[in-house]
Design a protein around this motif. Structure first.
Motif, PDB file in Angstrom:
ATOM      1  N   ALA A 286       0.831  -1.205   0.000  1.00 36.39           N
ATOM      2  CA  ALA A 286       0.000   0.000   0.000  1.00 36.39           C
ATOM      3  C   ALA A 286       0.866   1.256   0.000  1.00 36.39           C
ATOM      4  CB  ALA A 286      -0.936  -0.001   1.203  1.00 36.39           C
ATOM      5  N   ALA A 287       1.933   1.257   0.849  1.00 33.87           N
ATOM      6  CA  ALA A 287       2.836   2.415   0.886  1.00 33.87           C
ATOM      7  C   ALA A 287       3.571   2.565  -0.440  1.00 33.87           C
ATOM      8  CB  ALA A 287       3.833   2.259   2.025  1.00 33.87           C
ATOM      9  N   ALA A 288       3.957   1.438  -1.031  1.00 35.56           N
ATOM     10  CA  ALA A 288       4.648   1.481  -2.320  1.00 35.56           C
ATOM     11  C   ALA A 288       3.741   2.066  -3.397  1.00 35.56           C
ATOM     12  CB  ALA A 288       5.100   0.077  -2.708  1.00 35.56           C
ATOM     13  N   GLN A 289       2.491   1.685  -3.393  1.00 33.76           N
ATOM     14  CA  GLN A 289       1.549   2.191  -4.391  1.00 33.76           C
ATOM     15  C   GLN A 289       1.238   3.665  -4.176  1.00 33.76           C
ATOM     16  OE1 GLN A 289      -1.802  -0.479  -4.314  1.00 33.76           O
ATOM     17  NE2 GLN A 289      -0.612  -2.217  -5.120  1.00 33.76           N
ATOM     18  N   ARG A 290       1.214   4.102  -2.943  1.00 38.96           N
ATOM     19  CA  ARG A 290       0.998   5.534  -2.688  1.00 38.96           C
ATOM     20  C   ARG A 290       2.139   6.345  -3.300  1.00 38.96           C
ATOM     21  NH1 ARG A 290      -0.906   3.763   2.408  1.00 38.96           N
ATOM     22  NH2 ARG A 290       1.138   4.118   3.373  1.00 38.96           N
ATOM     23  N   TYR A 291       3.361   5.810  -3.183  1.00 38.56           N
ATOM     24  CA  TYR A 291       4.509   6.533  -3.742  1.00 38.56           C
ATOM     25  C   TYR A 291       4.429   6.591  -5.266  1.00 38.56           C
ATOM     26  CZ  TYR A 291       9.152   7.535  -5.489  1.00 38.56           C
ATOM     27  OH  TYR A 291      10.198   8.086  -6.186  1.00 38.56           O
ATOM     28  N   THR A 292       4.132   5.463  -5.928  1.00 42.36           N
ATOM     29  CA  THR A 292       4.074   5.489  -7.398  1.00 42.36           C
ATOM     30  C   THR A 292       2.964   6.408  -7.875  1.00 42.36           C
ATOM     31  OG1 THR A 292       2.643   3.518  -7.488  1.00 42.36           O
ATOM     32  CG2 THR A 292       5.038   3.162  -7.598  1.00 42.36           C
ATOM     33  N   ARG A 293       1.853   6.451  -7.135  1.00 39.07           N
ATOM     34  CA  ARG A 293       0.762   7.366  -7.502  1.00 39.07           C
ATOM     35  C   ARG A 293       1.211   8.811  -7.339  1.00 39.07           C
ATOM     36  NH1 ARG A 293      -2.826   5.095  -4.847  1.00 39.07           N
ATOM     37  NH2 ARG A 293      -2.730   6.283  -2.905  1.00 39.07           N
ATOM     38  N   TRP A 294       1.902   9.087  -6.244  1.00 38.38           N
ATOM     39  CA  TRP A 294       2.407  10.451  -6.017  1.00 38.38           C
ATOM     40  C   TRP A 294       3.382  10.856  -7.117  1.00 38.38           C
ATOM     41  CZ3 TRP A 294       7.492  11.965  -5.454  1.00 38.38           C
ATOM     42  CH2 TRP A 294       7.696  13.316  -5.139  1.00 38.38           C
ATOM     43  N   LEU A 295       4.310   9.949  -7.475  1.00 39.13           N
ATOM     44  CA  LEU A 295       5.307  10.272  -8.489  1.00 39.13           C
ATOM     45  C   LEU A 295       4.640  10.545  -9.838  1.00 39.13           C
ATOM     46  CD1 LEU A 295       8.299  10.508  -9.232  1.00 39.13           C
ATOM     47  CD2 LEU A 295       8.298   8.047  -9.737  1.00 39.13           C
ATOM     48  N   ALA A 296       3.675   9.714 -10.204  1.00 41.76           N
ATOM     49  CA  ALA A 296       3.014   9.867 -11.498  1.00 41.76           C
ATOM     50  C   ALA A 296       2.197  11.142 -11.585  1.00 41.76           C
ATOM     51  CB  ALA A 296       2.120   8.658 -11.773  1.00 41.76           C
ATOM     52  N   THR A 297       1.698  11.635 -10.466  1.00 41.53           N
ATOM     53  CA  THR A 297       0.839  12.825 -10.489  1.00 41.53           C
ATOM     54  C   THR A 297       1.574  14.107 -10.138  1.00 41.53           C
ATOM     55  OG1 THR A 297       0.159  12.305  -8.214  1.00 41.53           O
ATOM     56  CG2 THR A 297      -1.267  11.544 -10.004  1.00 41.53           C
ATOM     57  N   HIS A 298       2.846  14.008  -9.717  1.00 37.28           N
ATOM     58  CA  HIS A 298       3.586  15.214  -9.326  1.00 37.28           C
ATOM     59  C   HIS A 298       4.829  15.474 -10.179  1.00 37.28           C
ATOM     60  CE1 HIS A 298       1.079  14.745  -5.759  1.00 37.28           C
ATOM     61  NE2 HIS A 298       1.400  15.988  -5.422  1.00 37.28           N
ATOM     62  N   HIS A 299       5.344  14.453 -10.834  1.00 37.27           N
ATOM     63  CA  HIS A 299       6.528  14.666 -11.669  1.00 37.27           C
ATOM     64  C   HIS A 299       6.101  15.273 -12.998  1.00 37.27           C
ATOM     65  CE1 HIS A 299      10.163  13.900 -14.035  1.00 37.27           C
ATOM     66  NE2 HIS A 299      10.793  13.717 -12.893  1.00 37.27           N
ATOM     67  N   TYR A 300       6.818  16.304 -13.451  1.00 36.80           N
ATOM     68  CA  TYR A 300       6.450  16.965 -14.705  1.00 36.80           C
ATOM     69  C   TYR A 300       6.661  16.027 -15.892  1.00 36.80           C
ATOM     70  CZ  TYR A 300       6.556  19.758 -18.909  1.00 36.80           C
ATOM     71  OH  TYR A 300       6.313  20.228 -20.163  1.00 36.80           O
ATOM     72  N   GLU A 301       5.638  15.918 -16.719  1.00 40.72           N
ATOM     73  CA  GLU A 301       5.734  15.229 -18.004  1.00 40.72           C
ATOM     74  C   GLU A 301       4.942  16.048 -19.023  1.00 40.72           C
ATOM     75  OE1 GLU A 301       7.599  12.758 -18.515  1.00 40.72           O
ATOM     76  OE2 GLU A 301       7.942  11.878 -16.543  1.00 40.72           O
ATOM     77  N   ASN A 302       5.259  15.861 -20.306  1.00 41.23           N
ATOM     78  CA  ASN A 302       4.483  16.557 -21.324  1.00 41.23           C
ATOM     79  C   ASN A 302       3.275  15.741 -21.764  1.00 41.23           C
ATOM     80  OD1 ASN A 302       5.684  14.561 -22.794  1.00 41.23           O
ATOM     81  ND2 ASN A 302       7.013  15.914 -23.995  1.00 41.23           N
TER      82      ASN A 302
END
Length: 644
Positions: free
Chosen positions: A21-37
């Motif tokens: 669960a903690a691992a998935q929270r991190y991947t969700r955070w990274l995907a929604t906060h890291h800049y991508e085009n």
């Protein structure tokens, strides 16, 4: 766990061996906060797939940063090796990773049954980046894309339940095209990292060297290079476009956005003047919104051709005639056939009403080829009208941009925007005509909006290739050919035809504020722009004689194409060459007085040439019209260069 203090994305990383669960929270955070085009998860994606997309994105992001954000190559290789060791534990019996990203990813891999190959292929590409900073040829670049780009598309398909080879192949086309588009867009950024992804042999073809790129020498050679790279990349995008029509509707918009966005990057490079050595062309928010709107619109109005997850790809991609059609599918096929037939009828009407020399020549062909040439002519006529008819510059640019978008849509199977598009799409598919010729033609029409004169014949030949050479090349595919020299000869004939028109229309072009005769030639004969309105002088006559000799050279070189096309097309090509060369001969007979009255051929003349071509033994005759025996020869060398 990997100690990676060099990476910014590691700062919010949970502890080693954390719970899923903690691992998935991190991947969700990274995907929604890291800049991508791009958006990692679109609003159309089913919620059940969101976390899986986050997990795969996080793996790709970490892999990329391990290879790209670590300054020391040796350290980067060490981290990538350790990363792959962790990855492999997911696939080992009783094993398991300790890194949070791989803990989250392991859940997705097991649920979706994803093989290790695409994950490990990505790491191979990032390792290669540590040591390989140049690519000798296209094979090297494309091989790199196999590992750096194609795995991402295949992972996306695995996540959505598609495992067949047919879809993966289409995905590879799109992913490779996207990677190449990014390479051409990011030349300046890659130089800062010491990397050049442009093939060295492609540089050499345009008289450039690696040192020229490193020194950021922007000139006509680099422009020509970018044009050729973009044309090749467009073909890959178009090869992959059918994929969107083979997946469920929720994924279709995302796939179309990838392709539309990549094509828009190529458009941005063109619009910026091709100088990616100094700056990076980017898509505006307005352009991104327009792309999304277009993708959504196509989803609403397109016929649902999606496949269920369980349905084999062969149903649509390989053998559509095998399955017994339902009554509804028969009605749809009949409707499609009627629409294409009506579209060809509209193209024939446009060609007929134009009174062009081309239309009469079409009658020497069997119906399938005749209709195809009418479809090509109608498209080219309507595109040409945008730049030639009254209107302000912005509206004309918008009009050509609209045609470019409609062309892309038609190739992808969406043909509702204009009555000629079903016939055009059918012709392109039936005769396997490369799409880059049509894009080059639109670029030629755009040149007429902003370029009113040409300094050299070299520059003029670039324009002639776009507005006339492309015509010859598209027609060549309809005529049919096997000789590899045929395309070059078709370009030469197109250039000869266009030069003939330029000589005939000197005065009328000037009235439209256009001077196609090269400035270097005007200077050679002491002619000012104002003198091109007439009357005829000895200096003007010498100038036009010089251009006519240049045109005759291209006619002589290109005339041998007649023997290199399919037998059932030779009469038509012969008639076209005889018609245009006769027009040039008639201009010569008038001593180049194209100012006091128009020089033209009558319909009777054109019909005579067509009948002559169809007579027994016509092929033994020279397709070129006979020149006056006393016509003066300039004798100067003709400068020429293959354009495009």
């Amino acid at each position: 766990m990997l100690a990676t203090p060099e990476l910014k994305i590691a700062r919010n990383l949970p502890a080693e061996c954390c719970d899923p669960a903690a691992a998935q929270r991190y991947t969700r955070w990274l995907a929604t906060h890291h800049y991508e085009n791009f958006n990692v998860v679109s609003r159309l994606l089913p919620r059940r797939l969101h976390q899986d997309f986050y997990n795969v994105y996080a793996y790709c992001r970490w892999s990329d940063d391990l290879g790209d954000e670590v300054a020391n190559p040796a350290r980067a290789l060490e981290l990538l090796d350790a990363w792959e060791v962790e990855l492999r534990t997911i696939y080992e019996p009783g094993g398991g990773p300790s890194h949070p990203v791989l803990i989250a990813l392991s859940e997705t891999i097991r649920e979706k049954n994803i093989p290790i190959q695409p994950f490990s292929d990505l790491l191979r590409a990032f390792r290669q980046d540590q040591a390989v900073h140049r690519h000798a040829d296209w094979d090297s670049v494309l091989n790199y894309c196999v590992y750096s780009a194609n795995p991402v598309g295949r992972l996306l398909l695995y996540l959505c339940g598609y495992r067949d080879e047919a879809r993966q192949k289409l995905s590879d086309y799109t992913c490779t095209a996207l990677q190449l588009a990014n390479f051409w867009q990011d030349v300046s950024r890659d130089l800062e990292k010491g990397r050049i992804y442009i093939p060295i042999d492609a540089l050499a073809e345009h008289a450039l060297t690696e040192a020229d790129v490193v020194a950021r020498k922007f000139d006509a050679r680099y422009v020509s290079l970018m044009k050729s790279l973009i044309a090749r990349t467009r073909d890959l995008f178009h090869a992959g476009l059918p994929l969107a029509q083979t997946v469920e509707s929720f994924l279709r918009v995302d796939l179309e956005m990838f392709s539309r966005g990549g094509l828009a990057i190529l458009d941005a490079i063109e619009s910026s003047g091709y100088n990616t050595l100094e700056h990076r062309p980017a898509l505006s928010k307005w352009t991104q919104m327009r792309l999304l709107t277009g993708a959504l619109t196509s989803r609403v109005f397109s016929r649902d051709a999606s496949l269920s997850v369980e349905k084999p790809a062969a149903t649509l991609l390989e053998s559509p005639r095998v399955a017994r059609p339902s009554a509804n599918s028969v009605a749809v096929m009949q409707s499609d056939t009627e629409r294409v037939s009506a579209s060809y009828a509209e193209c024939v009407r446009i060609a007929k009403e134009s009174r062009s020399s081309f239309y009469l020549a079409f009658f020497g062909l069997r119906k399938e080829k005749r209709n195809a040439l009418c479809a090509l002519y109608a498209f080219m006529r309507l595109v040409d009208n945008v730049s030639d008819e009254p209107g302000d510059l912005d509206s004309k640019r918008d009009g050509l941009a609209c045609w470019r978008a409609m062309l892309d849509d038609a190739i992808a199977g969406r043909t509702a925007a204009n009555a000629i598009l079903p016939a055009l799409a059918d012709t392109i598919a039936r005769f396997q005509i490369p799409s880059r010729y049509f894009h080059d033609l639109i670029l030629g029409a755009e040149m007429d909006l902003t370029v009113s004169s040409y300094a050299t014949f070299d520059r003029l030949s670039e324009y002639c290739y776009r507005v006339a050479g492309t015509v010859g090349l598209t027609c060549l595919h309809v005529f049919g050919f096997r000789d590899p020299k045929a395309p070059d000869l078709a370009e030469r004939l197109g250039l000869a035809f266009q030069l003939t028109n330029i000589i005939r229309d000197v005065r009328s072009d000037l009235e439209m504020d256009r001077v196609y005769l090269p400035q270097e030639d005007l200077d050679r004969f002491g002619i000012t722009e104002a003198q091109l309105s007439g009357p005829l002088t000895s200096q003007l006559q010498e100038l036009l004689e010089f251009e006519a000799d240049r045109a005759w050279l291209f006619y002589r070189e290109g005339a041998s194409l007649v023997d290199r096309v399919d037998a059932d097309s030779r009469a038509t090509l012969w008639a076209l060459i005889r018609t245009y060369s006769s027009l040039l001969a008639r201009i010569e007979e008038s001593d180049f007085d194209v100012f006091s009255s128009g020089v033209s051929l009558s319909s009777a003349d054109k019909i005579q040439y067509l009948l002559t071509a169809g007579m027994s033994g016509w092929w033994k005759k020279d397709a070129l019209a006979k020149r006056s025996s006393d016509r003066r020869r300039i004798g100067r060398p003709v400068l020429r260069r293959r354009a495009g």
